[in-house]
Design a protein around this motif. Structure first.
Motif, PDB file in Angstrom:
ATOM      1  N   LEU A 147      43.796   5.070  56.732  1.00  0.00           N
ATOM      2  CA  LEU A 147      44.851   5.095  57.740  1.00  0.00           C
ATOM      3  C   LEU A 147      44.281   4.960  59.146  1.00  0.00           C
ATOM      4  CD1 LEU A 147      47.142   7.888  56.315  1.00  0.00           C
ATOM      5  CD2 LEU A 147      47.632   5.448  56.444  1.00  0.00           C
ATOM      6  N   ASN A 197      50.714  12.672  55.941  1.00  0.00           N
ATOM      7  CA  ASN A 197      50.075  11.406  55.556  1.00  0.00           C
ATOM      8  C   ASN A 197      50.422  11.009  54.126  1.00  0.00           C
ATOM      9  OD1 ASN A 197      48.799  10.671  57.939  1.00  0.00           O
ATOM     10  ND2 ASN A 197      46.961  11.823  57.473  1.00  0.00           N
ATOM     11  N   ARG A 229      53.099   8.525  57.570  1.00  0.00           N
ATOM     12  CA  ARG A 229      51.949   7.667  57.902  1.00  0.00           C
ATOM     13  C   ARG A 229      52.295   6.637  58.960  1.00  0.00           C
ATOM     14  NH1 ARG A 229      51.274   7.642  52.312  1.00  0.00           N
ATOM     15  NH2 ARG A 229      52.256   5.607  52.156  1.00  0.00           N
TER      16      ARG A 229
END
Length: 118
Positions: free
Chosen positions: A12, A47, A53
């Motif tokens: 990410l 997340n 996210r």
């Protein structure tokens, strides 16, 4: 599992550092102001959800948190209902505790929905 979480956070961060930074920064601030909040759990939960996210604002993270709270309330309520249906497994004290839990979680779900506007 631990390595999967680390890999997810790294991916990410590489994909969009601003998104990962928002989750980490927000969770750190919340955990600092409330000792009951675990920063690692907060980061993992937000997340772990696609909307968390991809959030670009604290408001979007708030809605993600509410969505996760609603799902949790529904799941816990269903689990408590299943436990209460197991006649003879629990003594009266445990049954009363489960009923209290069921009542609290049944109220949490609609409250979260009202807050989220859904």
């Amino acid at each position: 599992m631990k390595y999967f979480l680390i890999a997810t956070v790294l991916v990410l961060t590489v994909i969009n550092p601003a998104f990962a930074g928002l989750v980490q920064e927000t969770c750190a601030k919340i955990a600092k102001s409330d000792p009951k909040v675990n920063v690692n759990f907060c980061i993992s939960a937000l997340n772990g959800d696609p909307s968390g996210r991809m959030a670009v604002s604290i408001e979007q993270l708030g809605f993600t948190s509410l969505k996760l709270g609603i799902a949790n309330a529904i799941n816990v309520g269903a689990r408590v209902k299943a436990l209460l249906s197991q006649t003879g497994k629990f003594d009266q004290y445990a049954i009363n505790c489960l009923k209290d839990c069921q009542e609290l979680y049944s109220r949490a779900h609609p409250r979260c929905r009202r807050l989220s506007g859904t």
